[in-house]
Scaffold this motif. Structure first.
Motif, mmCIF file in Angstrom:
data_model
loop_
_atom_site.group_PDB
_atom_site.id
_atom_site.type_symbol
_atom_site.label_atom_id
_atom_site.label_comp_id
_atom_site.label_asym_id
_atom_site.label_seq_id
_atom_site.Cartn_x
_atom_site.Cartn_y
_atom_site.Cartn_z
ATOM 1 N N ALA A 279 0.842 -1.202 0.000
ATOM 2 C CA ALA A 279 0.000 0.000 0.000
ATOM 3 C C ALA A 279 0.872 1.245 0.000
ATOM 4 N N GLY A 280 1.945 1.230 0.803
ATOM 5 C CA GLY A 280 2.853 2.376 0.842
ATOM 6 C C GLY A 280 3.458 2.652 -0.513
ATOM 7 N N ARG A 281 3.846 1.576 -1.200
ATOM 8 C CA ARG A 281 4.477 1.769 -2.511
ATOM 9 C C ARG A 281 3.456 2.265 -3.530
ATOM 10 N N ILE A 282 2.241 1.731 -3.447
ATOM 11 C CA ILE A 282 1.209 2.200 -4.390
ATOM 12 C C ILE A 282 0.945 3.685 -4.145
ATOM 13 N N LEU A 283 0.960 4.062 -2.883
ATOM 14 C CA LEU A 283 0.714 5.470 -2.566
ATOM 15 C C LEU A 283 1.858 6.362 -3.013
ATOM 16 N N GLU A 284 3.016 5.776 -3.236
ATOM 17 C CA GLU A 284 4.124 6.570 -3.779
ATOM 18 C C GLU A 284 4.026 6.687 -5.286
ATOM 19 N N GLY A 285 3.046 6.003 -5.871
ATOM 20 C CA GLY A 285 2.873 6.099 -7.323
ATOM 21 C C GLY A 285 3.324 4.863 -8.065
ATOM 22 N N ARG A 286 3.678 3.824 -7.313
ATOM 23 C CA ARG A 286 4.119 2.614 -8.007
ATOM 24 C C ARG A 286 2.908 1.793 -8.438
ATOM 25 N N VAL A 287 3.175 0.794 -9.250
ATOM 26 C CA VAL A 287 2.143 -0.094 -9.752
ATOM 27 C C VAL A 287 2.404 -1.474 -9.180
ATOM 28 N N ALA A 288 1.366 -2.089 -8.594
ATOM 29 C CA ALA A 288 1.542 -3.414 -8.005
ATOM 30 C C ALA A 288 0.935 -4.461 -8.909
ATOM 31 N N HIS A 491 20.349 13.448 -6.658
ATOM 32 C CA HIS A 491 19.695 14.368 -7.584
ATOM 33 C C HIS A 491 18.325 14.792 -7.093
ATOM 34 N N HIS A 492 17.483 13.812 -6.805
ATOM 35 C CA HIS A 492 16.229 14.169 -6.149
ATOM 36 C C HIS A 492 15.770 13.031 -5.265
ATOM 37 N N ASN A 493 14.657 13.256 -4.572
ATOM 38 C CA ASN A 493 14.103 12.289 -3.615
ATOM 39 C C ASN A 493 15.119 11.927 -2.539
ATOM 40 N N SER A 507 6.790 15.847 1.962
ATOM 41 C CA SER A 507 5.480 16.350 1.574
ATOM 42 C C SER A 507 5.164 16.037 0.127
ATOM 43 N N LYS A 508 6.177 15.662 -0.628
ATOM 44 C CA LYS A 508 5.951 15.342 -2.044
ATOM 45 C C LYS A 508 6.196 13.864 -2.277
ATOM 46 N N ARG A 509 5.441 13.320 -3.236
ATOM 47 C CA ARG A 509 5.738 11.951 -3.633
ATOM 48 C C ARG A 509 7.041 11.934 -4.416
ATOM 49 N N PRO A 510 7.727 10.768 -4.448
ATOM 50 C CA PRO A 510 9.007 10.725 -5.140
ATOM 51 C C PRO A 510 8.897 11.198 -6.587
ATOM 52 N N LYS A 511 9.824 12.038 -6.956
ATOM 53 C CA LYS A 511 9.812 12.605 -8.308
ATOM 54 C C LYS A 511 10.137 11.514 -9.321
ATOM 55 N N GLY A 512 9.482 11.576 -10.433
ATOM 56 C CA GLY A 512 9.774 10.605 -11.485
ATOM 57 C C GLY A 512 8.852 9.417 -11.451
ATOM 58 N N LYS A 516 0.909 13.027 -11.378
ATOM 59 C CA LYS A 516 0.267 14.333 -11.261
ATOM 60 C C LYS A 516 0.057 14.763 -9.812
ATOM 61 N N ASP A 517 -0.629 13.913 -9.071
ATOM 62 C CA ASP A 517 -1.007 14.258 -7.708
ATOM 63 C C ASP A 517 0.230 14.153 -6.815
ATOM 64 N N ILE A 518 1.064 15.172 -6.845
ATOM 65 C CA ILE A 518 2.386 15.064 -6.232
ATOM 66 C C ILE A 518 2.327 15.304 -4.727
ATOM 67 N N THR A 519 1.472 16.217 -4.313
ATOM 68 C CA THR A 519 1.501 16.618 -2.905
ATOM 69 C C THR A 519 0.942 15.512 -2.020
ATOM 70 N N ARG A 520 1.649 15.254 -0.952
ATOM 71 C CA ARG A 520 1.258 14.165 -0.085
ATOM 72 C C ARG A 520 0.668 14.706 1.220
ATOM 73 N N THR A 521 1.412 15.571 1.855
ATOM 74 C CA THR A 521 0.899 16.177 3.076
ATOM 75 C C THR A 521 0.767 17.667 2.857
#
Lengths: 538, 372
Positions: A279-288, A491-493, A507-512, A516-521
């Motif tokens: 769930a944490g990884r999906i919330l970071e934008g990954r695909v399970a 470089h980032h994250n 506060s931001k999801r990992p770049k790359g 779209k929905d980048i803001t987390r908190t």
């Protein structure tokens, strides 16, 4: 001779085409049956189904009569063991046989009767209509019950899945001190439910497809729409669809079919057995990718730093988590290089060892017969053997193995003067440190041996060459379009790589990875305590 | 059609320049021999002198956005003359690569692997560079920040380790030499480490938002790298003093003298790590740039097929360029700066002037056309 080989090849090739042709014919004839539609005549339909499914004893065909005066003939088909008998008795058979209000049944309104059966009689969660024999057989084999009746040119597929399944346990591979303890099971639906329970957003998409000609495995692609990169989602789906194989037994099969770099020693697809991690990884934008029959859920894209992030890092406060994470990097470095460095120091650069230590080491190595490299190689290999033995052995024998293998063999080898004690200590450190980063354990074992070889040939220069080469390789590989070494190279994250920054600072999801929905908190940073509803005692 | 498809971020570009420059801190013996304990003064002077030089590089790149040096040459000087100038540059890049790999071979041979033939070291390293160049610019410059951080940490540790050996008296006497020496050292310093950043003109079109931030990041990288070298020189001088002229690797001596906690002595291994890591980075950038330049000059679609043959040429060149280290140092002091001046100062500035004149003429023509 060449001619002989040629003939041989030709002959075997000829044979192959022959046998293939035969098989093709067989498959075609079977396909023909599967494509046939339900005729409406109960006997002929059952005949066809029997022909396709064979006469296995677990396939139950139960014929019965129902209706006001038992005027209709019907049958249900199910696979024993895959279905819940209670549902079949209580929701299908009982209502059907006891229902008496078929007054307005006429020959020309078959559809109406079917609707009555479907809508008012059968009490199951999901009832669908199917037309071909193939569909009927397929749903039967996946645990549903099929109801066909004389006069109907359709079959009703009633969801009765209810096989024995393992209960939700704490996973054995990733245990935590603090944090959720439940783990995925082999059951597909349980796994998706576990995921849904963690992420209640309607944006969580579970896209379903089946892979495997023979196993017909359910596979599901889970992601959050608007958070996951649509490009990555499409790539995952395209790669999954392109898998053309007969069997998917475990998600490991899928991993090997869709990974970017099949020849790399590094895994480019992550996995976990814990719903909270996924769930944490999906919330970071990954695909399970959830696969039926496997408690291991895959996630893409995977980054190198992901291997160093444990679920527990996020559940405890950041200070200790950061310390542990730095230690993990150190441990990984040690497990890869320690034997190589030891070899390089003792055989090439003795001048770099502090004098007293040098005396100790040389005293220990004095009586040993083998060159340092061979010694290290034997020890590394025997450790791998021990580890493998420990994993495969029946549990009660495990104790004996660890005592005999680790204690007696190590002790005796040193006492007999076969290996030096410093070498044993080095290898032991290597072995223990290897368990700190479980996801990279296999790649670490291979790198260790490569570096050992290089160090024994070229000393420190060899180690440097090997490490630079490995770094090069890590920089060159990608996982689903994302460079593998992202956030390793400053470089980032960076808030979640070498150290774990406080959660409110991420506060931001990992770049790359996220699109779209980048803001987390959306909180004040750092969060200041709010005092509300404190009674004002004036 | 582009030869290089990957893009690097501006930060990556900046740290690559800094890391590239910092790797020259190992080669300070070229000019330290001449001005001994006063070397830092001409060095600072050359930093200041080189700032306008860097600005002119950036201006050159900005006036031809999306073009690398070879393409700029062709655009400014025309087809034939441009090709000739570009060929000269290719020779320059090629020579730089060979000289640096020879340096690496000699240093590794001297410091860690005394009995190993240099050829083995050189060939292995070059194979590694071929490997990283094969994947393109992104992979080559990927670890610049990591390498820079490693070298900064090692620099910091070394300063702590030699802290009690530092004597400020070692900086004295000042202004004790003929002016010629200072001028010569400034010249060497501004051509051998600093001017070599001209090779980054080959890379500028592949930087994200290239024309906009280029000035900031180019100058930032230059200053970061040069200040790090300055710190190294100051450390070496303050520890070794006037004896600095007797060592071909002053930093190596400093590391050898340092002690931490009275147990960890002989920290040469750290120097070797630093040397291998930084020179590997420098050589892989140089080698990559050379390959890119050759491919651009010959209009090849990809530089990948020529990697291995060129690597073989580099090995041969590295061996035939100099007989031994002494000749190399002598040449580096007396001849090379003048050669390099052509490529690093005269040609870029000339290109810039020609391009300005051309633009002016074009504008005038346009205005004439408009007024007519």
């Amino acid at each position: 001779m060449f001619r002989y080989i040629y003939n041989k090849l030709k002959y075997s090739g000829f044979l192959k085409t022959m046998s293939n042709a035969g098989e093709q014919e067989l498959i075609e004839s079977k396909d023909d049956i599967e494509l046939k539609t339900i005729t409406g005549s109960l006997q002929s339909d059952l005949e066809l189904i029997r022909e396709v499914m064979g006469t296995s004893p677990d396939i139950k065909i139960h014929e019965f009569r129902y209706g006001e005066n038992c005027e209709f003939k019907g049958a249900i088909i199910f696979v024993d063991g895959l279905v819940s008998n209670e549902i079949i008795t209580d929701s299908i058979l009982k209502p059907l046989k006891l229902y008496r209000n078929f007054n307005n049944y006429q020959q020309d309104s078959i559809q109406q009767t079917l609707d009555t059966v479907k809508q008012t009689i059968i009490c199951a969660g999901e009832v669908t209509e199917k037309h071909t024999i193939g569909e009927v057989v397929e749903s039967c084999l996946s645990g549903d019950t099929v109801f066909i009746s004389d006069g109907f040119d359709k079959a009703l597929v009633i969801s009765t899945k209810g096989w024995e399944k393992r209960s939700i346990n704490e996973p054995q591979t990733e245990s935590v001190v603090r944090g959720p303890r439940e783990g995925f099971t082999e059951n597909f639906r349980t796994n998706t439910a576990l995921l849904r329970r963690r992420i209640k957003s309607p944006k969580l998409r579970l896209d379903h497809l089946t892979i495997g000609e023979k196993t017909v495995t359910n596979v599901c692609v889970a992601y959050i729409e608007g958070v996951a990169d649509p490009g990555i989602v499409e790539t995952v789906k395209a790669r999954l669809k392109s898998i053309n194989t007969d069997s998917i037994i475990d998600s490991g099969y899928i991993e090997q079919f869709i990974e970017d770099h099949p020849f790399s020693i590094f895994p480019t697809i992550g996995y976990s057995e814990k719903p909270d991690v996924i769930a944490g990884r999906i919330l970071e934008g990954r695909v399970a990718i959830i696969s039926d029959g496997s408690p291991f859920v895959l996630t893409v894209p995977m980054l190198f730093v992901e291997s160093f992030q444990s679920a527990e890092d996020y559940y405890i406060r950041p200070f200790f988590a950061s310390l542990i994470r730095v230690l993990r990097y150190v441990a990984f470095f040690l497990t890869v290089t320690a034997p190589a460095i030891f070899i390089a120091l003792t055989t090439f650069h003795q001048e770099l060892i502090p004098t007293t230590l040098l005396f100790t080491i040389s005293a220990a190595r004095e009586g040993t017969p083998f060159p340092a490299f061979l010694e290290a190689f034997i020890l590394v290999m025997s450790f791998e053997i021990l580890r493998e033995a420990g994993v495969r052995l029946p549990r009660p024998v495990g104790q004996a193995i660890s005592i005999v293998g680790a204690l007696i063999m190590g002790e005796a080898a040193v006492a007999a003067g076969l290996v030096g004690a410093p070498m044993v200590i080095t290898i032991a450190l290597t072995a223990v440190a290897g368990f700190v980063v479980p996801e990279q354990m296999d790649s670490a074992a291979i790198m260790r041996i490569i570096l050992l070889l290089l160090a024994s040939i070229l000393g420190a220069l060899g180690i440097a060459l090997g490490l630079l080469g490995i770094l090069n390789h890590i920089a060159s590989i990608k996982s689903f379009g994302i460079p593998y070494c992202t956030s390793l190279t400053f470089h980032h994250n960076m808030q979640d790589s070498y150290i774990r920054m406080p959660l409110w600072s991420m506060s931001k999801r990992p770049k790359g990875i996220a699109s779209k929905d980048i803001t987390r908190t959306n909180m004040e940073i750092p969060p200041s305590p709010i005092y509300a509803n404190i009674p004002d005692n004036k | 059609m582009t030869i290089e498809n990957s893009r690097i971020s501006a930060g990556q570009f900046m740290f690559s320049i800094a890391c590239f420059l910092h790797s020259s801190s190992l080669l300070t013996s070229f000019f330290v021999i001449i001005t001994r304990n006063e070397s830092w003064m001409p060095f600072v002077a050359s930093i200041i002198i080189c700032i306008p030089l860097i600005v002119s590089y950036v201006l050159l790149s900005k006036s031809y956005p999306g073009m690398n040096l070879i393409q700029i040459n062709e655009a400014v000087f025309g087809r034939v003359a441009g090709k000739i100038v570009s060929a000269l540059y290719v020779w320059f890049f090629f020579t730089l690569t060979s000289l640096n790999i020879r340096d690496l071979g000699t240093f590794v041979n001297k410091t860690t692997m005394v009995k190993t033939p240099i050829s083995i070291i050189i060939i292995l390293f070059l194979l590694l560079c071929v490997w990283s160049s094969y994947y393109g610019l992104e992979v080559v410059t990927r670890y610049s920040i990591v390498f820079l951080i490693i070298s900064c940490v090692i620099l910091f540790i070394s300063i702590i380790a030699v802290y009690d050996l530092i004597e400020l008296d070692n900086f004295l006497p000042m202004f004790d030499m003929p002016l010629n020496n200072y001028v010569q050292v400034s010249h060497i310093a501004s051509t051998i480490p600093f001017g070599e950043t001209v090779i980054f003109l080959m890379v500028t079109p592949y930087v994200d938002n290239a024309p906009k931030n280029l000035m900031r990041y180019f100058l930032g990288g230059f200053l970061l790298g040069s200040i790090l070298i300055l710190i190294v020189i100051l450390r070496d001088i303050s520890v070794l003093g006037n004896t600095i002229q007797y060592f071909s690797l002053p930093s190596f001596e400093v590391f050898r003298l340092g002690t931490l906690f009275q147990t960890i002595s002989h920290m040469e291994i750290m120097f070797s790590i630093l040397l291998i890591v930084l020179l590997y980075f420098k050589i892989s950038v140089l080698f990559y740039v050379t390959m890119l330049a050759i491919a651009q000059l010959l209009n090849i679609r990809s530089y990948r097929p020529i990697l291995l043959p060129c690597a073989a040429l580099v090995v041969v060149y590295a061996f035939t360029a100099f007989k031994d280290v002494i000749t190399h140092t002598k040449t580096a002091q007396e001849t090379t700066p003048f050669f390099w001046t052509l490529f690093e100062i005269l040609l870029p500035v000339l290109t810039l002037i020609v391009s300005f004149v051309k633009k002016k003429a074009k504008n005038k023509n346009n205005r004439k056309a408009v007024s007519k």
